[in-house]
Enzyme design. Sequence first.
Site, PDB file in Angstrom:
ATOM      1  N   HIS A  54      -6.837  -8.463  -2.314  1.00 34.17           N
ATOM      2  CA  HIS A  54      -8.557  -8.090  -1.871  1.00 34.17           C
ATOM      3  C   HIS A  54      -8.395  -6.578  -2.438  1.00 34.17           C
ATOM      4  CE1 HIS A  54      -6.477  -7.370   1.580  1.00 34.17           C
ATOM      5  NE2 HIS A  54      -6.962  -6.193   1.773  1.00 34.17           N
ATOM      6  N   HIS A  96     -10.687  -3.327  -1.178  1.00 34.27           N
ATOM      7  CA  HIS A  96     -11.375  -2.731  -0.238  1.00 34.27           C
ATOM      8  C   HIS A  96     -12.500  -1.756  -0.721  1.00 34.27           C
ATOM      9  CE1 HIS A  96      -8.983  -3.543   3.408  1.00 34.27           C
ATOM     10  NE2 HIS A  96      -7.966  -3.360   2.562  1.00 34.27           N
ATOM     11  N   TYR A 122       0.759  -1.177  -0.084  1.00 38.49           N
ATOM     12  CA  TYR A 122      -0.042   0.186  -0.120  1.00 38.49           C
ATOM     13  C   TYR A 122       1.024   1.326   0.080  1.00 38.49           C
ATOM     14  CZ  TYR A 122      -4.264  -2.694   1.549  1.00 38.49           C
ATOM     15  OH  TYR A 122      -5.102  -3.520   1.302  1.00 38.49           O
ATOM     16  N   TYR A 131      -0.532  -9.957   0.636  1.00 39.89           N
ATOM     17  CA  TYR A 131       0.594  -9.338   1.601  1.00 39.89           C
ATOM     18  C   TYR A 131       0.747  -9.952   2.920  1.00 39.89           C
ATOM     19  CZ  TYR A 131      -3.330  -6.138   3.238  1.00 39.89           C
ATOM     20  OH  TYR A 131      -4.332  -5.841   3.656  1.00 39.89           O
ATOM     21  N   ARG A 180      -2.609 -12.020   4.111  1.00 37.66           N
ATOM     22  CA  ARG A 180      -4.065 -11.688   3.496  1.00 37.66           C
ATOM     23  C   ARG A 180      -4.060 -12.016   2.096  1.00 37.66           C
ATOM     24  NH1 ARG A 180      -7.472  -8.281   4.874  1.00 37.66           N
ATOM     25  NH2 ARG A 180      -8.541  -9.942   4.377  1.00 37.66           N
TER      26      ARG A 180
HETATM   27 FE   LIG Z   1      -5.925  -4.478   2.871  1.00 36.79          FE
END
Ligand SMILES: [Fe+2]
Lengths: 198, 251
Positions: free
Chosen positions: B167, B169, B115, B154, B164
């Site tokens: 995905h 969000h 991110y 990640y 995770r």
């Molecule tokens: Fe996330």
Amino acid sequence: MTTERSVELTPVSQPATTPSQTVGPFFALPGGLPWPDGPDLLPPHAPDAVMLRGRLSDGAGEPVPDGLIEIWQSDERGRFAHPDDPREQATDFRGFGRCATGPDGEFWFRTVKPAPLPTPAGATEAPHINVTVLARGLLDRVVTRIYFPDDPMANATDPVLSAVDPARRDTLVATATADGFRFDIRLQGDDETIFFAV
Amino acid sequence: MSTDSIGNPSDRLILPQYERDDASHPALDTPEYFSTSQRSPLRPLQLLPQNLTEITGPVLGHERVGETDHDLTVQHEGEPLGERIVVSGRVVDSDGKPVPHTLVEVWQANASGRYRHAGDRHPAPLDPNFSGVGRCMTDENGHYRFVTIKPGAYPWRNHDNAWRPAHIHFSLFGRAFTQRLVTQMYFPGDPLFYQDPIFQSVRDPKARERMICEFDLDSTIPEWALAYHFDIVLRGSHATPFEAEEDDDDD
Ligand SMILES: [Fe+2]
């Protein structure tokens, strides 16, 4: 009537909605959910502006620095700019605010104090602001309400406030400050804020 | 539906009521997801009646959406790295009615699972050509569409060797405060589902499936992008409280 039913309404046994998931730790990307004008609901020189400040904290009393607080409220005459409010309409007030918490868990909004509202059951709700709290560690939003310390009579007969545990009622009432109000939100612990299922 | 028989509507507020669907949502207190331990409220939730504040909600318009907000691959000078995808679908309510003209916000990691956020310490490269933020409005039939890059999985520190699943969000407003939804869209067949306590926090397997998009051949762009379809279902409303009473039986 402002609502319409679909003609192709299918019989539903279970309302299969999309599940909620946590907002996670990374919603505050540049240009992302924390809008530049998110906490400020008013034009620059609005005469009735009040500052609403608060702090989001966890079960250990530590600040929550990666939360997102959203508010939704009427204007100072009790009006919503929304087609499902069947009363006479006239407001430009956005009514919605969004503020990411800071490193100290603090959030703020510049808004107006809302007005009492009628209910379908014929009661009157005291002035209040609905709050959504989103954060890493919250798999679904949690919802609370802010009431105001200068409305003791209206608060005493408010159908929501009078239905909650009297020992915890104070967690829903803001305190007065020099330029507005303060409302702290405690997610967990002995003085846990009252949260609602909507 | 006529309301004449119950008097003048101006004497009595008639408000839509939004059906609850607690079975589809995760419990706040989900110990496998470690961050819930200090943050999930432990007292029972109080029932909030659906009055004016609950059945209204922010009406956010096109002023919230910039020209390139729907296409996360054209927000910088160069093109982002990764697999270009189209993500589209419909926002509907649980009665099957479309939710038109509502704001859809998305955010995600880049193709390498990173991110653009100071708190993200995953040692994977940032992409100077990818911010990972998008928004659009649904059209009059509830349709929305984004172009983006398929996000990478990640690691995180919830448990030993925790990852995770990939995905995106999603944040939705719907029409009313009651319909607000923040969720995550997952990709079909991800081998990481079994060990992800956030995905698994939804206990009903059928409800979990509603968070997984489908490969969407019809929306692919030949020689350009693959595509996925993701419908989002918000809570439905009964037209009046009186109908709610008679409709609420099982069937
Ligand atoms: Fe996330």
